[in-house]
Write an enzyme that holds these catalytic residues in place. Sequence first.
Site, PDB file in Angstrom:
ATOM      1  N   ASN A  86      27.194  53.112  68.522  1.00  0.00           N
ATOM      2  CA  ASN A  86      26.066  52.669  69.722  1.00  0.00           C
ATOM      3  C   ASN A  86      26.580  53.448  71.206  1.00  0.00           C
ATOM      4  O   ASN A  86      27.620  53.831  71.309  1.00  0.00           O
ATOM      5  CB  ASN A  86      26.287  51.177  69.737  1.00  0.00           C
ATOM      6  CG  ASN A  86      25.159  50.480  70.797  1.00  0.00           C
ATOM      7  OD1 ASN A  86      24.150  51.058  70.953  1.00  0.00           O
ATOM      8  ND2 ASN A  86      25.601  49.399  71.484  1.00  0.00           N
ATOM      9  N   ASN A 117      28.011  52.367  73.734  1.00  0.00           N
ATOM     10  CA  ASN A 117      29.109  51.807  73.993  1.00  0.00           C
ATOM     11  C   ASN A 117      30.282  52.262  73.405  1.00  0.00           C
ATOM     12  O   ASN A 117      31.542  51.759  73.961  1.00  0.00           O
ATOM     13  CB  ASN A 117      29.009  50.240  74.685  1.00  0.00           C
ATOM     14  CG  ASN A 117      28.767  49.436  73.387  1.00  0.00           C
ATOM     15  OD1 ASN A 117      28.498  50.002  72.451  1.00  0.00           O
ATOM     16  ND2 ASN A 117      28.846  48.118  73.590  1.00  0.00           N
ATOM     17  N   LYS A 118      30.204  52.696  72.128  1.00  0.00           N
ATOM     18  CA  LYS A 118      31.364  52.835  71.377  1.00  0.00           C
ATOM     19  C   LYS A 118      32.054  54.372  71.877  1.00  0.00           C
ATOM     20  O   LYS A 118      31.913  54.875  72.777  1.00  0.00           O
ATOM     21  CB  LYS A 118      31.009  52.888  70.031  1.00  0.00           C
ATOM     22  CG  LYS A 118      30.272  51.794  69.616  1.00  0.00           C
ATOM     23  CD  LYS A 118      31.036  50.599  69.551  1.00  0.00           C
ATOM     24  CE  LYS A 118      30.700  49.113  68.819  1.00  0.00           C
ATOM     25  NZ  LYS A 118      29.480  48.840  69.378  1.00  0.00           N
ATOM     26  N   ILE A 119      33.202  54.192  71.039  1.00  0.00           N
ATOM     27  CA  ILE A 119      34.249  55.567  71.319  1.00  0.00           C
ATOM     28  C   ILE A 119      33.592  56.792  71.221  1.00  0.00           C
ATOM     29  O   ILE A 119      33.510  57.677  72.131  1.00  0.00           O
ATOM     30  CB  ILE A 119      35.339  55.448  70.163  1.00  0.00           C
ATOM     31  CG1 ILE A 119      36.320  54.188  70.428  1.00  0.00           C
ATOM     32  CG2 ILE A 119      36.014  56.848  70.264  1.00  0.00           C
ATOM     33  CD1 ILE A 119      36.999  54.200  71.528  1.00  0.00           C
TER      34      ILE A 119
END
Length: 396
Positions: free
Chosen positions: A218, A220-222
Amino acid sequence: MREDLIISNVISALKSVLKHDENKPIALSQPWFNGNEWKYVKSCIDEGWVSSSGEYVDRFEANLAEFTGVKHAVAVVNGTAALHISLLLSGVKQGDEVLIPALTFVAGANAICYLKAVPHFIDSDDKSLGVDANKLCSYLKDTAYMKGNVCYNKKTQRPIRAVIAVHTFGHPADLDALLEVCRKFNLELIEDCAQGLGSYYKNIHVGNFGKVSAFSFNGNKIITTGGGGAVVTNSLEVAKIAKHITKTAKIPHPWFFIHDSIGYNYRMPNINAALGCAQLENIEKFLKNKRALAKKYQEAFENLEGVSFFKEPEYAKSNYWLNTIILNEEYSFIRDLLLVKTNSQKIGTRPPWMLLNKLPMFRDCPSMDLKTSEYLEKSIINIPSSPFLGEGYVKE
């Protein structure tokens, strides 16, 4: 008042790390596009390969498998789809119970319900923020029994089929202890690695311990593919099934549409995979920056009264996906005021998720004592964690 001093000290510590200009809002976690993202995405558009076929999907799967050390990766549309397929391939059926932390994002419990199975909520520990394996083992000794090789809930008489290990905020759960519980009660271990890309348990990348594991990409992930996820496994047979059913169970043919089982339209689009390929090229830099930022936070919060910065467990190397501070129990009542104060100064902070057993659709589901989760729920604050912040500047 003492609580006013604590709030002031927390805000000062955040500003000292973030070099905060109050005219520039700082989000909790933003993607960082500083490589070949536009080049690869543009090539998809130029060539017309924007949907579920194209070279970038295969390339992304291969690159992800190589980075994590897992033998096989199957790219899907999001992390929830990855959890759904992971549960399905772990043998979860209608009427089964699946053990899942109450302190996690709702996707895992939703995916359990997609299979008409039942979430069974379990407690977390304050060392990893993941499943408390020792407490779970004691709980199952009291509340479950074995009939043949199947674990049953004494109260509901339903089979308990699997346990989901969530690597909360990027910190690996205690997997050896959980695997021992799984062996004792013949449960499948499913790793929810949605937050765990780049995290290692005893020098092995997360996702290598369960029969099937799930990742999320998504925004907002790494790393991000926009929306996206992956099912990973070390079993060739399981990987083949995963790829087949996530492509609508269609038998390959140049023009005929023949499907041999119930399938899911879960294949990651090529244009998303192109973004992911570019992001993976920079993942080492992202992780380095994340850990640098965590170190700065750790130093800033080291001697503050009433609050502590959450550090990776001794057995782990964490990606520090979301940096986390935890209020001492006697000061947890100021958590919401701290959220108001920081966000009013354009510093993006967030509480953790509401415990899943409190959500209306899950209130009748079985649950163990959740004492630690209840403390963590009211005491945790996630603080800005974007990878570019590790370089000491705020994104325009």
